[in-house]
Design a protein around this motif. Structure first.
Motif, short mmCIF file in Angstrom:
data_model
loop_
_atom_site.label_atom_id
_atom_site.label_comp_id
_atom_site.label_asym_id
_atom_site.label_seq_id
_atom_site.Cartn_x
_atom_site.Cartn_y
_atom_site.Cartn_z
N GLY A 162 0.81 -1.21 0.00
CA GLY A 162 0.00 0.00 0.00
C GLY A 162 0.85 1.26 0.00
N VAL A 163 1.91 1.26 0.79
CA VAL A 163 2.81 2.42 0.85
C VAL A 163 3.51 2.61 -0.49
N ILE A 164 3.98 1.52 -1.07
CA ILE A 164 4.67 1.60 -2.36
C ILE A 164 3.71 2.09 -3.46
N ALA A 165 2.50 1.56 -3.49
CA ALA A 165 1.53 1.98 -4.50
C ALA A 165 1.17 3.45 -4.34
N ASN A 166 1.04 3.91 -3.11
CA ASN A 166 0.73 5.32 -2.86
C ASN A 166 1.88 6.21 -3.34
N GLY A 167 3.11 5.79 -3.08
CA GLY A 167 4.26 6.57 -3.54
C GLY A 167 4.34 6.65 -5.05
N ILE A 168 4.08 5.53 -5.71
CA ILE A 168 4.09 5.52 -7.18
C ILE A 168 2.99 6.43 -7.72
N GLY A 169 1.81 6.36 -7.12
CA GLY A 169 0.70 7.20 -7.56
C GLY A 169 0.98 8.67 -7.39
N GLU A 170 1.60 9.05 -6.28
CA GLU A 170 1.88 10.46 -6.04
C GLU A 170 2.95 10.99 -6.98
N LYS A 171 3.95 10.20 -7.27
CA LYS A 171 5.08 10.68 -8.08
C LYS A 171 4.80 10.64 -9.58
N PHE A 172 4.19 9.58 -10.07
CA PHE A 172 4.10 9.39 -11.50
C PHE A 172 2.72 9.66 -12.09
#
Length: 62
Positions: A24-34
């Motif tokens: 969940g943390v990784i998916a949120n980071g990817i969503g925010e950045k890209f």
């Protein structure tokens, strides 16, 4: 004998819950950045435009 099953169950449960939280943390980071891209501050900017010219309430006058 039963203690081994309990320990195995707890370890698997910890790995599953931890892995899910990490994904969940990784998916949120990817969503925010890209995915957001240029619209990252869209809501903050809209709120600031809406509040432009409002009188300050509370506190000491400047």
């Amino acid at each position: 004998m039963i203690g081994g099953y309990v320990i195995d169950f707890l370890l698997v449960a910890i790995f599953i819950i931890g892995g899910t939280a990490l994904m969940g943390v990784i998916a949120n980071g990817i969503g925010e950045k890209f995915i957001k891209g240029k619209k990252q501050n869209e809501h903050v900017e809209h709120s600031n435009r809406t509040q432009l010219g409002w009188r300050q309430v509370g506190g000491k006058p400047k």
